[in-house]
Design a protein around this motif. Sequence first.
Motif, PDB file in Angstrom:
ATOM      1  N   UNK A 158       0.841  -1.199   0.000  1.00 41.15           N
ATOM      2  CA  UNK A 158       0.000   0.000   0.000  1.00 41.15           C
ATOM      3  C   UNK A 158       0.876   1.248   0.000  1.00 41.15           C
ATOM      4  N   UNK A 159       1.971   1.210   0.759  1.00 46.66           N
ATOM      5  CA  UNK A 159       2.892   2.351   0.798  1.00 46.66           C
ATOM      6  C   UNK A 159       3.532   2.563  -0.572  1.00 46.66           C
ATOM      7  N   UNK A 160       3.928   1.496  -1.237  1.00 42.56           N
ATOM      8  CA  UNK A 160       4.525   1.608  -2.576  1.00 42.56           C
ATOM      9  C   UNK A 160       3.522   2.206  -3.565  1.00 42.56           C
ATOM     10  N   UNK A 161       2.254   1.769  -3.457  1.00 43.50           N
ATOM     11  CA  UNK A 161       1.218   2.306  -4.338  1.00 43.50           C
ATOM     12  C   UNK A 161       1.012   3.789  -4.060  1.00 43.50           C
ATOM     13  N   UNK A 162       1.020   4.180  -2.785  1.00 42.24           N
ATOM     14  CA  UNK A 162       0.854   5.588  -2.424  1.00 42.24           C
ATOM     15  C   UNK A 162       2.011   6.428  -2.964  1.00 42.24           C
ATOM     16  N   UNK A 163       3.220   5.905  -2.834  1.00 34.81           N
ATOM     17  CA  UNK A 163       4.391   6.643  -3.337  1.00 34.81           C
ATOM     18  C   UNK A 163       4.340   6.797  -4.856  1.00 34.81           C
ATOM     19  N   UNK A 164       3.923   5.747  -5.548  1.00 29.64           N
ATOM     20  CA  UNK A 164       3.828   5.802  -7.009  1.00 29.64           C
ATOM     21  C   UNK A 164       2.776   6.829  -7.438  1.00 29.64           C
ATOM     22  N   UNK A 167       4.132  10.288  -6.897  1.00 30.40           N
ATOM     23  CA  UNK A 167       5.120  10.611  -7.936  1.00 30.40           C
ATOM     24  C   UNK A 167       4.432  11.029  -9.235  1.00 30.40           C
ATOM     25  N   UNK A 168       3.213  10.505  -9.480  1.00 34.05           N
ATOM     26  CA  UNK A 168       2.447  10.871 -10.682  1.00 34.05           C
ATOM     27  C   UNK A 168       1.713  12.181 -10.499  1.00 34.05           C
ATOM     28  N   UNK A 169       1.819  12.796  -9.283  1.00 33.93           N
ATOM     29  CA  UNK A 169       1.215  14.101  -9.060  1.00 33.93           C
ATOM     30  C   UNK A 169      -0.151  14.083  -8.396  1.00 33.93           C
ATOM     31  N   UNK A 170      -0.601  12.924  -7.950  1.00 36.55           N
ATOM     32  CA  UNK A 170      -1.902  12.864  -7.272  1.00 36.55           C
ATOM     33  C   UNK A 170      -1.811  13.527  -5.897  1.00 36.55           C
ATOM     34  N   UNK A 171      -2.916  14.109  -5.484  1.00 34.07           N
ATOM     35  CA  UNK A 171      -2.964  14.759  -4.165  1.00 34.07           C
ATOM     36  C   UNK A 171      -3.171  13.692  -3.084  1.00 34.07           C
ATOM     37  N   UNK A 175      -5.126  10.064  -3.364  1.00 31.11           N
ATOM     38  CA  UNK A 175      -4.443   8.811  -3.010  1.00 31.11           C
ATOM     39  C   UNK A 175      -5.226   8.074  -1.924  1.00 31.11           C
ATOM     40  N   UNK A 176      -5.636   8.817  -0.899  1.00 34.90           N
ATOM     41  CA  UNK A 176      -6.376   8.208   0.206  1.00 34.90           C
ATOM     42  C   UNK A 176      -7.657   7.554  -0.295  1.00 34.90           C
ATOM     43  N   UNK A 177      -8.378   8.263  -1.179  1.00 36.12           N
ATOM     44  CA  UNK A 177      -9.635   7.738  -1.709  1.00 36.12           C
ATOM     45  C   UNK A 177      -9.386   6.487  -2.546  1.00 36.12           C
ATOM     46  N   UNK A 183      -6.806  10.348   4.856  1.00 34.76           N
ATOM     47  CA  UNK A 183      -5.807  11.325   4.420  1.00 34.76           C
ATOM     48  C   UNK A 183      -4.689  11.443   5.437  1.00 34.76           C
ATOM     49  N   UNK A 184      -5.053  11.387   6.727  1.00 35.50           N
ATOM     50  CA  UNK A 184      -4.046  11.505   7.788  1.00 35.50           C
ATOM     51  C   UNK A 184      -3.007  10.389   7.663  1.00 35.50           C
ATOM     52  N   UNK A 185      -3.463   9.182   7.314  1.00 38.90           N
ATOM     53  CA  UNK A 185      -2.543   8.053   7.142  1.00 38.90           C
ATOM     54  C   UNK A 185      -1.587   8.334   5.988  1.00 38.90           C
ATOM     55  N   UNK A 186      -2.135   8.837   4.883  1.00 36.94           N
ATOM     56  CA  UNK A 186      -1.289   9.161   3.724  1.00 36.94           C
ATOM     57  C   UNK A 186      -0.265  10.237   4.098  1.00 36.94           C
TER      58      UNK A 186
END
Length: 195
Positions: A158-164, A167-171, A175-177, A183-186
């Motif tokens: 999940x962390x790798x997906x969030x980082x990717x 990197x693509x510019x998502x807020x 990402x949280x959604x 959002x706090x976790x992200x």
Amino acid sequence: MATTHHNLVGLARVSTDTQDLQLQLDALTDAGCGRIFQEKVSTRSKDRPGLAAALDYLRPEAGDTLCVWKLDRLGRSVKDVLTIAEDLHEHGIGVRILTGTLAGSYHPTGEGKFFFTMMAAFAELERHMIHQRTMAGLQAARAQGRLGGRPTVMDADTLAAAQARRAKGQTPTQIAKALGVSRATIYRHLTDESA
């Protein structure tokens, strides 16, 4: 137990809308309560507006005493009652219980001090027992190879997906959604990674 009641402030409580406060209100009025606070509170709710208002209203310098029909009207559990009794004692407020095994008036001084001392002792014993059970549970979990605490929602994938996604510019909100986390976790995990 002293028989002088100083200024009685009543608290009437029921747990559901189908229950009636009238019996308690009549008893508190007959006892001489000048002001009565009411609440209809579910046993699962931590919000106690009637109790909070009564505690705000009580004045130790005036010799006020909180009056309840029965001890269980003061709190929904032993822990609640003990916590409230400790708070009343610390603020120099007496308590009067109209019916039940512990019916009587108790003040933080004189003979009534014993009641508050016993309540404090029971509270201390309950805290100790809870601590012992918690430690035993954690020890048993460790023996089975499990760690105590809240499970994390951010595993390595999940962390790798969030980082990717970042990197693509998502807020962080996007990402949280997408990942189904807060959002706090992200924010917490992405900030930890960049620090």
